[in-house]
Design an enzyme around this catalytic site. Structure first.
Site, PDB file in Angstrom:
ATOM      1  N   ARG A   1       3.411   6.215   6.272  1.00 52.36           N
ATOM      2  CA  ARG A   1       4.493   5.883   6.518  1.00 52.36           C
ATOM      3  C   ARG A   1       4.107   5.184   7.646  1.00 52.36           C
ATOM      4  NH1 ARG A   1       9.133   7.826   8.624  1.00 52.36           N
ATOM      5  NH2 ARG A   1       9.045   8.791  10.613  1.00 52.36           N
ATOM      6  N   CYS A   2       5.040   3.893   7.560  1.00 51.96           N
ATOM      7  CA  CYS A   2       5.405   2.671   8.791  1.00 51.96           C
ATOM      8  C   CYS A   2       7.013   2.695   9.130  1.00 51.96           C
ATOM      9  CB  CYS A   2       5.280   1.738   7.478  1.00 51.96           C
ATOM     10  SG  CYS A   2       4.006   1.916   6.330  1.00 51.96           S
TER      11      CYS A   2
ATOM     12  N   CYS B   1       7.131  15.867  19.226  1.00 56.68           N
ATOM     13  CA  CYS B   1       6.152  16.267  18.421  1.00 56.68           C
ATOM     14  C   CYS B   1       4.735  15.998  19.228  1.00 56.68           C
ATOM     15  CB  CYS B   1       6.041  15.075  17.584  1.00 56.68           C
ATOM     16  SG  CYS B   1       7.358  14.632  17.077  1.00 56.68           S
TER      17      CYS B   1
ATOM     18  N   HIS C   1       5.070  18.088   8.359  1.00 55.78           N
ATOM     19  CA  HIS C   1       4.421  16.426   7.499  1.00 55.78           C
ATOM     20  C   HIS C   1       3.780  16.573   6.080  1.00 55.78           C
ATOM     21  CE1 HIS C   1       4.086  15.995  11.778  1.00 55.78           C
ATOM     22  NE2 HIS C   1       4.511  14.949  12.031  1.00 55.78           N
TER      23      HIS C   1
ATOM     24  N   GLU D   1       6.108  20.923  18.751  1.00 52.35           N
ATOM     25  CA  GLU D   1       5.059  20.722  17.264  1.00 52.35           C
ATOM     26  C   GLU D   1       3.921  21.983  17.302  1.00 52.35           C
ATOM     27  OE1 GLU D   1       2.077  17.801  15.390  1.00 52.35           O
ATOM     28  OE2 GLU D   1       1.965  19.592  15.599  1.00 52.35           O
TER      29      GLU D   1
ATOM     30  N   LEU E   1       0.738  -1.005  -0.200  1.00 51.59           N
ATOM     31  CA  LEU E   1       0.186   0.390  -0.204  1.00 51.59           C
ATOM     32  C   LEU E   1       1.108   0.931   0.248  1.00 51.59           C
ATOM     33  CD1 LEU E   1      -2.789   1.079   0.101  1.00 51.59           C
ATOM     34  CD2 LEU E   1      -2.766   1.149   2.388  1.00 51.59           C
TER      35      LEU E   1
ATOM     36  N   ASP F   1      15.705  13.373  22.003  1.00 55.46           N
ATOM     37  CA  ASP F   1      14.674  13.229  21.119  1.00 55.46           C
ATOM     38  C   ASP F   1      13.094  12.414  21.978  1.00 55.46           C
ATOM     39  OD1 ASP F   1      14.284  15.017  19.003  1.00 55.46           O
ATOM     40  OD2 ASP F   1      15.431  13.757  18.173  1.00 55.46           O
TER      41      ASP F   1
HETATM   42  N1  GLN Z   1      15.682  13.572  14.839  1.00 58.99           N
HETATM   43  C1  GLN Z   1      14.596  13.381  14.700  1.00 58.99           C
HETATM   44  C2  GLN Z   1      14.641  14.092  13.049  1.00 58.99           C
HETATM   45  O1  GLN Z   1      14.383  14.983  12.704  1.00 58.99           O
HETATM   46  C3  GLN Z   1      13.410  13.515  15.202  1.00 58.99           C
HETATM   47  C4  GLN Z   1      11.942  12.778  15.014  1.00 58.99           C
HETATM   48  C5  GLN Z   1      11.187  12.569  15.615  1.00 58.99           C
HETATM   49  O2  GLN Z   1      10.783  13.937  16.235  1.00 58.99           O
HETATM   50  N2  GLN Z   1      10.349  12.158  15.370  1.00 58.99           N
HETATM   51  O3  GLN Z   1      14.017  12.813  12.333  1.00 58.99           O
HETATM   52 ZN    ZN Z   2       9.070  15.369  15.954  1.00 58.02          ZN
END
Ligand code: GLN
Ligand code: ZN
Length: 766
Positions: free
Chosen positions: A527-528, A655, A706, A677, A30, A611
């Site tokens: 996205r997977c 995020c 995104h 975010e 997919l 992160d």
């Molecule tokens: N440092 C990661 C990136 O820039 C952070 C990704 C994320 O927050 N999901 O891809």
């Molecule tokens: Zn992020």
């Protein structure tokens, strides 16, 4: 009387059903079809043909696994909540423009386009799946607006299966959406919504459907006033359509709504007995004899093989006390599980034997049903094989590492805290870095071009040598550093070209982790993610990122931020062991990251970002359990990050904007800088930070990565102005919402150029 006897006498026949099957296909068919369509390499007809063939294959797999009632409508081109929005005709008016192809509207809502930003996307409960958030206001109207579901029902019937259509229930649908105007209560839309649900159910009944699965996962939450009370009248309205409703709950216990559930005129109730096994006793009682109980006894959220003997015992016990019908199912949709373990040829045989993916889980379910319907002897081979696997996992010497256990046990108060307060550290860091006001940076990754991916793949396969790989990655890093310098960003990153995935990359270098080739799970749209399998005690044998970072830093005078994945995210985005508490696993991970932080600092990296995008998603669904989670999660982050000098600046990144309610814990992480975010939610989150007087520095994302849409400069400036009016500008950073790995270079350069200009303009104004 044994169950097998009663089955032979025709008393109780245990049925099996599934709540949802992964959509992506065992080989991510997919994803490939979607991306080809988006990149204009295929037509809508080709996309739909690919989708139909995956769907038909999925039905067949489930049928072959021995599942009696097979879900239909669980499949989606992007997201099942968005599909519900299409079915209910609740298209936000900002998408009113004419879309020549029907799919254009659908993907515009999902992904945005040149004219409109996408609809908001957020995590589906505490999973790493993201749904598209419905938008509501007082004028929202509903109407039956799509035939997709009905077409699918007919297609399934044509394939010779018994479809059990799946709908997001009306209360969950409204609850999971958001109001686009302040002061409006979306629950008021319920009377307008229910007639459309009635129509849908009637239409399904006319197609010959008997059972409909209606998902109301919000029943696992603490519901605000009005929501719980609305279930009875709502379901009374839906009781007369000719379909039998299987009300599905999952991800937690619903015992706190048991009184309501007992009164609902639904024909069945599904319970998640993996997240909340205690529910079984509660609901097998007399209040629920008028309903089919669907027992979610096989874990839909993890990959461990089930202890079939133990499960069988539980089921036999339940059945001995219960005369009304019982079904067996996975705990929740298998959307959260990889497709098929038989795809894995490289996995270590010992570990492989401990696992079950979606297909195997369905086989476990039908095995259990067979054992109940035809007697235990009919499944003795399956039981013996499962017993052997369970015992092998319990006793394996690959799981326990005494060195790691001792380190965790020896952790003390000083390991959890920086030596000085944020104010003192900030002074030292300002001296060291002398950054301008509103410093600009990015979140870590830069576009993962196909050249980068091919190089990584070739290296993994052994097609190119270490030296060639090193040279290629260094070239990428050099390129990214030059590009960032040209863009005049203040704090640079190395771009993460060596990482396919932020968890897998680290997991591959740690002891205690195993990897699959095809263990993909959908995260959002195409996205997977491929969560690694954390099966044993975690240990870092050697440095994981220092070489790359030291090289990047050697190319520039500007600071380069080191980039690590935090312990909570490592845990949340792995399939994690179920034989010890998460808190323990998190501390083991934290120690490994702590060692890496120390090595980066020693190598002269002055800023280190840890992160934690999954921090919010780890929260238990019910508030009563939050504090316990936050305590260990904060502790793990601090163990990972606290062992550095004052002038080493610790960043973190998260995020998704829904953490208004956990700001004390976010502050307790004591990261010097947090990037978050905020662009999709128009900086709403910053108000919460301001109200809470969040003490440390913040980089609110000024544009949405995104979406392929290049942000508008005026829009970005407005967001930044809003931020500067809310937060002390001396504490503000300027950055995108998240990493840029999914974007291409033209988009990225154009967006960052605007972002840097915007920061410069803003400095002029302040
Ligand atoms: N440092 C990661 C990136 O820039 C952070 C990704 C994320 O927050 N999901 O891809
Ligand atoms: Zn992020």
């Amino acid at each position: 009387m044994s169950v097998s006897q009663s089955a032979q006498q025709g008393a109780i026949m245990i049925l099996t059903h599934n709540l949802g099957f992964p959509r992506i296909g065992a080989q991510r068919e997919l994803k490939k079809a979607l991306e080809a369509y988006w990149n204009e390499k295929s037509t809508a007809e080709q996309l739909l043909a690919a989708a139909n063939s995956i769907q038909a294959a999925n039905w067949k797999i489930q049928q072959q696994a021995g599942i009696d009632l097979i879900p239909v409508g669980d499949f989606s081109l992007y997201d099942h909540v968005l599909d519900m929005t299409m079915l209910l005709g609740a298209i936000p008016r900002r998408f009113d423009a004419d879309y020549p192809k029907p799919l254009d509207l659908y993907f515009a809502m999902a992904r945005g386009n040149a004219k409109q930003p996408a609809m908001e996307m957020t995590k589906w409960f505490n999973t790493n799946y993201h749904y598209i958030v419905p938008e509501f206001d007082a004028d929202t109207e509903f109407k039956l607006a799509s035939t997709k579901l009905f077409e699918e029902i007919k297609a399934a019937q044509a394939c010779g299966i018994t479809p059990k259509p799946v709908l997001v229930g009306p209360l969950s649908y409204l609850y999971l959406g958001k109001e686009t105007i302040a002061g409006f209560d979306r629950l008021q839309l319920l009377p307008r919504l229910l007639p459309v649900y009635q129509q849908i159910l009637q239409e399904m009944a006319s197609l010959g459907v008997t059972w409909v699965q209606i998902d109301e996962p919000i029943l696992t939450l603490d519901l605000d006033h009005g929501w719980a009370e609305s279930f009875l009248p709502a379901y009374q309205t839906l009781a007369t359509t000719g379909c039998k409703l299987m009300l599905a709950t999952y991800f937690g216990s619903v015992t706190h709504h048991a009184a309501t559930l007992a009164t609902l005129p639904v024909a069945g109730l599904h319970l998640d007995l993996c997240r909340a096994p205690e529910q079984l006793d509660h609901f097998s009682g007399s209040d629920f004899t008028d309903k089919v109980l669907s027992l979610g006894i096989i874990d839909g959220r993890n990959i461990w093989r089930a202890d079939l003997s133990a499960k069988l015992k539980t089921l036999l016990h339940t059945l001995s006390a219960r005369k009304s019908p019982v079904w067996i199912a996975p705990s929740c949709s298998l959307l959260h599980c990889p497709v098929d373990l038989t795809q894995e040829s490289q996995l270590d045989a010992e570990i492989r034997n401990w696992l079950a993916f979606s297909v195997q889980k369905l086989q476990e379910i039908s095995t259990l049903a067979r054992g109940l319907n035809q007697g235990q002897a009919s499944i003795s081979a399956e039981l013996a094989s499962a017993d052997q696997a369970i015992q092998s996992r319990r006793e394996s010497t690959r799981i326990h590492n005494p060195v790691v256990r001792q380190r965790v046990a020896a952790l003390g108060a000083s390991d959890y805290a920086r030596s000085h307060s944020f104010t003192e550290r900030q002074k030292a860091q300002r001296q060291r870095f002398s950054l301008p006001l509103l410093p600009t940076t990015t979140i870590g990754s830069f576009p993962q071009t196909s050249a980068i991916r091919q190089t990584r793949a070739a290296f993994k396969k052994g097609d190119i040598s270490h030296l060639d790989y090193l040279a290629a990655m260094r070239a990428e890093i050099g390129d990214v550093i030059r590009k960032q310098e040209a863009l005049e960003l203040d704090v640079l990153v190395h771009g993460e070209p060596e990482r396919g995935d932020m968890v897998e990359y680290f997991g591959e270098q740690l002891w205690g982790y195993a990897f699959t080739e095809h263990g993909w799970v959908q995260s959002y749209g195409s996205r997977c993610v491929k969560p690694p399998i954390l099966y044993g005690d975690v240990h870092r044998p050697e440095a994981m990122t220092v070489e790359w970072l030291a090289y990047a830093q050697s190319l520039t005078k500007k600071p380069v931020k080191g980039m690590l994945t935090g312990p909570v995210t490592m845990l949340m985005w792995s399939f994690v062991r179920d034989d010890q508490p998460h808190a323990q696993t998190a501390l083991q991970l934290a120690l490994a990251i702590r060692d890496e932080v120390r090595d980066l600092e020693k190598a002269g990296i002055g800023m280190i970002q840890i992160d934690e995008p999954a921090f919010r998603e780890g929260l238990p669904l019910r508030k009563a359990e939050w504090q316990d989670y936050l305590d260990w999660a904060v502790k793990a982050f601090r163990v990972a990050s606290a062992n550095v000098q004052d002038e080493t600046q610790i960043h973190t990144h998260m995020c998704y904007s829904e953490f208004h309610d956990i700001l004390p814990a976010i502050a307790a992480l004591d990261a010097d800088v947090i990037t978050i975010e905020t662009s999709r939610s128009r900086m709403e989150l910053l108000d919460a930070f301001a109200k809470f007087s969040y003490p440390n520095e913040i980089g609110p994302g000024v544009y949405d990565i995104h979406s392929p849409r290049i942000p508008d400069a005026a829009e970005m400036l407005a967001l930044l102005q809003k931020a500067a009016a809310t937060i002390d500008p001396r504490h503000l950073w300027v950055n995108p919402d998240c990493g840029l790995k999914t974007r291409n270079w033209p988009e990225t350069s154009a967006a960052l150029e605007k972002m840097v200009n915007c920061a410069k303009n803003m400095r002029g104004i302040l």
